[in-house]
Scaffold this active site. Structure first.
Site, short mmCIF file in Angstrom:
data_model
loop_
_atom_site.label_atom_id
_atom_site.label_comp_id
_atom_site.label_asym_id
_atom_site.label_seq_id
_atom_site.Cartn_x
_atom_site.Cartn_y
_atom_site.Cartn_z
CE LYS A 44 -15.99 52.28 32.66
NZ LYS A 44 -15.26 50.99 32.79
CE LYS A 46 -14.26 51.53 27.46
NZ LYS A 46 -13.62 50.23 27.58
N1 C2G Z 1 -7.59 44.03 28.27
C1 C2G Z 1 -6.45 43.31 27.87
N2 C2G Z 1 -6.26 43.04 26.54
C2 C2G Z 1 -7.16 43.44 25.60
C3 C2G Z 1 -8.32 44.16 26.01
C4 C2G Z 1 -8.52 44.43 27.36
O1 C2G Z 1 -5.62 42.91 28.70
N3 C2G Z 1 -6.92 43.14 24.32
C5 C2G Z 1 -7.75 44.32 29.71
C6 C2G Z 1 -7.80 45.84 29.99
O2 C2G Z 1 -6.50 46.36 30.06
C7 C2G Z 1 -8.52 45.87 31.33
C8 C2G Z 1 -9.48 44.67 31.23
O3 C2G Z 1 -9.01 43.85 30.14
O4 C2G Z 1 -7.60 45.65 32.40
C9 C2G Z 1 -10.92 45.09 30.96
O5 C2G Z 1 -10.90 45.94 29.83
P1 C2G Z 1 -12.18 46.86 29.55
O6 C2G Z 1 -13.40 46.05 29.59
O7 C2G Z 1 -11.90 47.65 28.31
O8 C2G Z 1 -12.16 47.80 30.84
P2 C2G Z 1 -12.23 49.40 30.89
O9 C2G Z 1 -13.43 49.85 30.15
O10 C2G Z 1 -10.91 49.92 30.50
O11 C2G Z 1 -12.57 49.66 32.42
O12 C2G Z 1 -12.00 51.40 36.76
C10 C2G Z 1 -11.34 50.82 35.67
C11 C2G Z 1 -12.29 50.63 34.52
O13 C2G Z 1 -13.43 49.95 34.92
C12 C2G Z 1 -11.61 49.88 33.40
#
Ligand code: C2G
Length: 153
Positions: A44, A46
């Site tokens: 991803k 990341k």
């Molecule tokens: N999130 C949120 N508010 C934030 C930061 C994150 O609501 N200020 C939510 C994101 O929208 C997501 C969840 O927290 O639904 C996890 O965010 P991340 O760890 O950034 O996940 P991501 O890397 O986007 O991975 O298959 C899907 C992926 O695994 C998503």
């Protein structure tokens, strides 16, 4: 028993993650969370600070979370939805529309993100803080060298 599933990296766990998981749990009785493996994160683009084991343990320690599974790839969601008899798939709205194909298998809900906090911004603040610390360290060392030279001369 209604099952809910969501996925994420959950690195440098913060209040945005807490609120997303708490709201996801409101859609059912059992909340399953797919936590991205280190390899999938690389895929991803990341680079997480905390390894999978730590992120999974932090997420599973939340009282709203009933089960944590590893997320290895994008494709596993349909299998997970079938395997765990999922009724509702939940993600933050930064993924709006990206998983609509799952509507064939369960309800798909995109929730508003929590403003003002993100792992990306935390990482930026930490590296800025680090740079500042390094700068003041160098300044102190220069001052010490000056004093040492004056004492030495
Ligand atoms: N999130 C949120 N508010 C934030 C930061 C994150 O609501 N200020 C939510 C994101 O929208 C997501 C969840 O927290 O639904 C996890 O965010 P991340 O760890 O950034 O996940 P991501 O890397 O986007 O991975 O298959 C899907 C992926 O695994 C998503």
């Amino acid at each position: 028993m209604r099952s809910v599933i969501t996925y994420g990296t959950f690195d440098l766990f913060h209040v945005g993650h807490v609120k997303l998981l708490s709201r996801a749990k409101e859609f059912g009785d059992k909340l399953i969370v797919g936590v991205s493996s280190n390899e999938f994160n690389n895929l991803k683009g990341k680079n997480s600070i905390f390894p999978y084991e730590h992120r999974a343990e932090i997420v599973s320690s939340l009282k709203v979370v009933d089960q944590v599974i590893p997320e290895h790839n994008w494709e596993q969601k349909i299998d997970d939805i079938k395997r765990y008899n999922v009724d509702t798939f939940v993600m933050g709205h930064d993924w709006e529309g990206k998983f609509d194909e799952l509507k064939e298998f369960c309800d798909v809900v995109y929730l508003p993100r929590t403003n003002g906090v993100s792992t990306t911004s935390l990482k930026k603040s930490l590296s800025a803080w680090n740079a500042q610390m390094e700068e003041s360290l160098h300044a102190s060392l220069d001052a010490l060298r000056l004093i040492a030279n004056q004492l030495g001369s």
